[in-house]
Design an enzyme around this catalytic site. Structure first.
Site, short mmCIF file in Angstrom:
data_model
loop_
_atom_site.label_atom_id
_atom_site.label_comp_id
_atom_site.label_asym_id
_atom_site.label_seq_id
_atom_site.Cartn_x
_atom_site.Cartn_y
_atom_site.Cartn_z
N GLY A 30 44.74 40.28 45.03
CA GLY A 30 43.81 40.40 46.17
C GLY A 30 44.36 39.63 47.36
N GLY A 68 43.10 40.19 51.14
CA GLY A 68 41.68 40.03 51.47
C GLY A 68 41.41 38.82 52.33
N GLN A 69 40.12 38.50 52.47
CA GLN A 69 39.70 37.42 53.37
C GLN A 69 40.34 36.09 52.99
OE1 GLN A 69 35.78 35.85 53.02
NE2 GLN A 69 35.72 35.04 55.10
N ILE A 110 46.43 46.19 46.37
CA ILE A 110 46.21 47.56 45.88
C ILE A 110 46.60 48.55 46.98
CG2 ILE A 110 44.43 47.12 44.12
CD1 ILE A 110 42.32 47.78 46.29
N ASP A 137 46.87 46.05 40.63
CA ASP A 137 45.45 46.42 40.57
C ASP A 137 44.86 45.67 39.39
OD1 ASP A 137 43.03 47.63 39.97
OD2 ASP A 137 43.71 49.62 40.57
N ILE A 138 43.84 44.85 39.65
CA ILE A 138 43.31 43.98 38.60
C ILE A 138 42.70 44.77 37.43
CG2 ILE A 138 40.97 43.65 39.54
CD1 ILE A 138 41.56 40.56 38.86
N TYR A 195 26.61 40.75 41.97
CA TYR A 195 27.66 39.82 42.38
C TYR A 195 27.49 38.50 41.63
CZ TYR A 195 30.34 36.83 45.64
OH TYR A 195 31.23 35.94 46.20
N LYS A 223 29.72 36.59 38.69
CA LYS A 223 30.24 35.23 38.91
C LYS A 223 29.86 34.29 37.76
CE LYS A 223 32.55 35.83 42.67
NZ LYS A 223 34.02 35.94 42.53
N1 SER Z 1 30.32 35.03 50.91
C1 SER Z 1 29.81 35.66 49.73
C2 SER Z 1 28.84 36.72 50.06
O1 SER Z 1 28.14 36.56 51.03
C3 SER Z 1 29.14 34.65 48.85
O2 SER Z 1 30.05 34.01 48.07
O3 SER Z 1 28.75 37.66 49.35
#
Ligand code: SER
Length: 326
Positions: A8, A11-12, A35, A54-55, A143, A147
């Site tokens: 990744g 990404g950010q 990817i 690709d994970i 999400y 986690k």
């Molecule tokens: N920054 C993330 C989100 O807002 C939270 O870990 O989904």
């Protein structure tokens, strides 16, 4: 840590972490895993090796680990909270299936693994103020479910197989480099873009919505320091609360207004993001990270605001107006 695979990497977090690792570990292979469709560009492409990883494809992870003699994997592949609600099956496939693939490769090939957790791993039953390190984690978002599962699976691999898994629970991350895309905390990035572009900001969250936030340089340092920490001092592994600032939309708006006096904001609430934000902590207690590996943030809201405004103006080639202080 010498040879590192970042999954990744475009990404950010990955795009900045990869560059920081390449600067700090110039003698190692710091491999940008990406990817197709999210290829590295510019300095990220030119400053070191990159591979398609690709994970969801364990063979690609294993091949990259073998090719570069990888000892540490940063697993940064994830869908952020709001996007994950729209695609829960994919969020599980990447967040949990992908982590399982990574941990299995790490177990077979003896790699350490960093997988970020989040303030999103908490839920409405969690104590919201100064949320303790060890507390109720019953998130209502997919999400958050990925986690919490990731934290437990990573601890399991450490205990059962001796895989050196470590991680932190990131707050909302703010940066001027790569945009986040699809998170609940994204407003705290978007608001700076509106401020430098001279636009009125439409805030998706209501006043009083407190969440922990962190400036990217602190987050990158945390990601590296936890992997370099003395293992004999670690009581916890997955994952450490870390914190630097907590604010609501009014506080960040008023801080930006100190530097951009004409800045305006109106509220246009997003019910999905508001519900997610309401279930997350107002602020985290990061005393375990401070005690076990000397975690300490450097940026507060004021220092971050000056840096964000200055760098976004540079990025877009926008002159600082005469009435603005940054
Ligand atoms: N920054 C993330 C989100 O807002 C939270 O870990 O989904």
């Amino acid at each position: 840590m010498k040879n590192v695979l970042i999954i990744g990497a475009t990404g950010q977090i990955g795009s900045e972490l990869t560059m920081k690792l390449r600067n700090e570990y110039p003698n190692g292979n710091i491999v940008a895993g990406y990817i197709p469709g999210a290829e590295p560009k510019g300095v990220l492409l030119e400053s070191g090796p990159s591979e398609i990883v690709d994970i969801t494809n364990p063979q690609q992870i294993a091949e990259a680990v073998d090719k570069y003699n990888i000892d540490t994997i940063y697993n940064l592949a994830a869908l952020l909270s709001a996007v994950a609600e729209a695609k829960p099956q994919l969020a599980w496939k990447i967040g949990v299936g992908g982590l399982y693939n990574t941990l299995e490769v790490a177990r077979e090939k003896n790699c350490a693994v960093f997988t970020p957790s989040s303030i999103g791993s908490f839920g409405k039953d969690t104590p919201h103020v100064k949320t303790p390190q060890d507390t109720i984690q019953r998130p209502a978002t997919i999400y958050g479910v990925t986690k919490v599962t990731g934290e437990m699976l990573s601890d399991y691999y450490a205990k059962r197989f001796g895989v050196d898994t470590r991680s932190v629970r990131f707050p909302g991350l703010i940066s001027y480099v790569a945009p986040p895309g699809g998170g609940t905390t994204d407003y705290a990035v978007d608001i700076y873009y509106s401020a430098v572009k001279g636009e009125k900001f439409k805030c998706p969250l209501k006043p009083g919505t407190l969440m922990d936030m962190m400036y990217m340089p602190d987050a990158l340092r945390a990601a590296i320091e936890i992997m370099e920490a003395d293992p004999t001092r670690l009581v916890h592994r997955n994952s450490f609360n870390i914190a630097s600032m907590s604010f609501d939309p009014e506080v960040i708006f008023n801080k930006i207004k100190e530097y951009v006096p004409g800045f305006e904001m109106e509220y246009e609430l997003d019910p999905l993001r508001q519900a997610i934000a309401d279930s997350w902590p107002d602020s985290l207690d990061d005393s375990c990270a401070r005690a076990e590996w000397d975690w300490k943030p450097e940026y507060d809201l004021d220092a971050m605001t000056v840096d964000m405004l200055t760098n976004l103006r540079k990025k877009f080639g926008i002159e600082k107006p005469a009435d603005c202080k940054a």
